[in-house]
Design a protein around this motif. Structure first.
Motif, short mmCIF file in Angstrom:
data_model
loop_
_atom_site.label_atom_id
_atom_site.label_comp_id
_atom_site.label_asym_id
_atom_site.label_seq_id
_atom_site.Cartn_x
_atom_site.Cartn_y
_atom_site.Cartn_z
N VAL A 1 0.84 -1.20 0.00
CA VAL A 1 0.00 0.00 0.00
C VAL A 1 0.87 1.25 0.00
O VAL A 1 0.56 2.25 -0.63
N SER A 2 2.00 1.21 0.71
CA SER A 2 2.91 2.35 0.72
C SER A 2 3.39 2.67 -0.69
O SER A 2 3.52 3.82 -1.09
N MET A 3 3.66 1.61 -1.47
CA MET A 3 4.06 1.81 -2.86
C MET A 3 2.93 2.46 -3.65
O MET A 3 3.16 3.38 -4.45
N ILE A 4 1.71 2.00 -3.41
CA ILE A 4 0.56 2.56 -4.13
C ILE A 4 0.34 4.01 -3.71
O ILE A 4 0.04 4.86 -4.54
N ILE B 1 1.01 10.24 -4.11
CA ILE B 1 1.81 11.37 -3.64
C ILE B 1 2.55 12.02 -4.81
O ILE B 1 2.58 13.25 -4.95
N ASN B 2 3.14 11.21 -5.66
CA ASN B 2 3.87 11.74 -6.82
C ASN B 2 2.94 12.46 -7.79
O ASN B 2 3.34 13.42 -8.45
N PHE C 1 9.15 5.12 5.25
CA PHE C 1 8.34 5.63 4.15
C PHE C 1 8.06 7.13 4.31
O PHE C 1 8.19 7.91 3.37
N LEU C 2 7.69 7.52 5.51
CA LEU C 2 7.41 8.93 5.78
C LEU C 2 8.65 9.79 5.59
O LEU C 2 8.60 10.88 5.03
N GLU C 3 9.77 9.27 6.08
CA GLU C 3 11.03 10.02 5.97
C GLU C 3 11.45 10.18 4.51
O GLU C 3 11.84 11.27 4.08
N SER C 4 11.35 9.11 3.75
CA SER C 4 11.76 9.17 2.34
C SER C 4 10.83 10.05 1.51
O SER C 4 11.25 10.65 0.52
N SER C 5 9.56 10.12 1.94
CA SER C 5 8.58 10.94 1.20
C SER C 5 8.52 12.38 1.73
O SER C 5 7.80 13.21 1.16
N ASN C 6 9.26 12.64 2.83
CA ASN C 6 9.26 13.96 3.46
C ASN C 6 7.84 14.38 3.84
O ASN C 6 7.39 15.47 3.53
#
Length: 273
Positions: A178-181, A186-187, A226-231
């Motif tokens: 789900v994080s990938m989805i 987000i992108n 995931f949160l850190e990499s996505s800021n």
């Protein structure tokens, strides 16, 4: 395009005025438009949209919900408005109001039988969403919450291109897939130059009925990475509980303790911008 003076994004918009596709109804004065989005279905997005609206209303704000999930509209049931119908005149559609004075527009208010499938092509669905923005007499609102359909398809694109979104709240559940989805969603918002206010992690844990301990269903380290990499900021975590899953049947269930800090976090992010 309507005058920029009637747009909630006035003063904070970087769009090229000549290419802007946003149309505004000059009879409406909507200060903030918050989209609630998910990368996939079944993560509780509509329920969270309704609870955000309810919590904002309890804080004294004037609130509306635009149900943009045309093929799966569940907002009316969640607000106890199952059999209500919207009325219109030659100029406007008028939203239905809930018991707690939240203005709502959904396709279910315009069809005779809510069980009938909406067998429309993408262009018709997108046009309906645009009309819910331009043709509905919302009046004065502090916040309009848009319950968006899952994924990154036609309707999500229509909302982002044609409605002046203040920010997006992303809903996810703590699974790697789900994080990938969610990353795709987000992108998409980044490509559309729309800010993600943060993520709400639904079904994050189970609360033990005996000791009241939070039992995590998945490894929390993956979520943090995931949160850190996505800021991105985690606005809050929600348990897997019947009071949330069956919101329409639990009107008297007190969910303030869960949603109050989430909405406070969302408002603080908005104030920072």
């Amino acid at each position: 395009m309507s005058s920029c003076d009637s747009c909630p994004s006035k003063g904070g918009c970087s769009k090229d005025k000549q290419k802007c596709m946003i149309e505004n109804n000059s009879m409406n004065n909507i200060k903030n438009v918050i989209g609630v989005m998910s990368g996939k279905g079944g993560v509780g997005k509509s329920t969270i949209s309704v609870m955000i609206a309810k919590q904002l209303r309890k804080l004294g704000y004037k609130v509306g919900i635009l149900d943009a999930d045309i093929t799966g509209p569940s907002v009316p049931r969640l607000l106890g408005l199952k059999d209500k119908k919207a009325i219109s005149n030659e100029q406007f559609l008028f939203p239905v109001e809930s018991e707690d004075n939240i203005k709502v527009m959904s396709l279910n208010f315009l069809i005779e039988d809510e069980n009938e499938p909406v067998i429309w092509r993408g262009a018709m669905i997108s046009n309906a969403v645009k009309q819910f923005w331009t043709d509905v007499l919302w009046g004065e609102l502090d916040y309009l919450i848009i319950d968006m359909p899952p994924g990154t398809g036609d309707v999500a694109l229509t909302v982002m291109q044609n409605i002046p979104i203040t920010g997006i709240v992303m809903v996810s559940i703590p699974q790697d897939l789900v994080s990938m989805i969610v990353s795709k969603a987000i992108n998409m918002t980044k490509k559309m130059d729309i800010k993600v206010l943060g993520i709400i992690e639904n079904m994050s844990y189970i609360l033990c009925p005996d000791c009241n301990k939070e039992i995590k269903l998945f490894n929390g380290e993956n979520v943090e990475k995931f949160l850190e990499s996505s800021n991105l900021r985690l606005l809050g975590e929600l348990p897997m509980t019947s009071s949330i899953c069956n919101l329409s049947n639990n009107k008297n269930e007190n969910l303030d303790e869960l949603f109050s800090p989430i909405v406070d976090n969302m408002l603080s992010v908005l104030e920072e911008n």
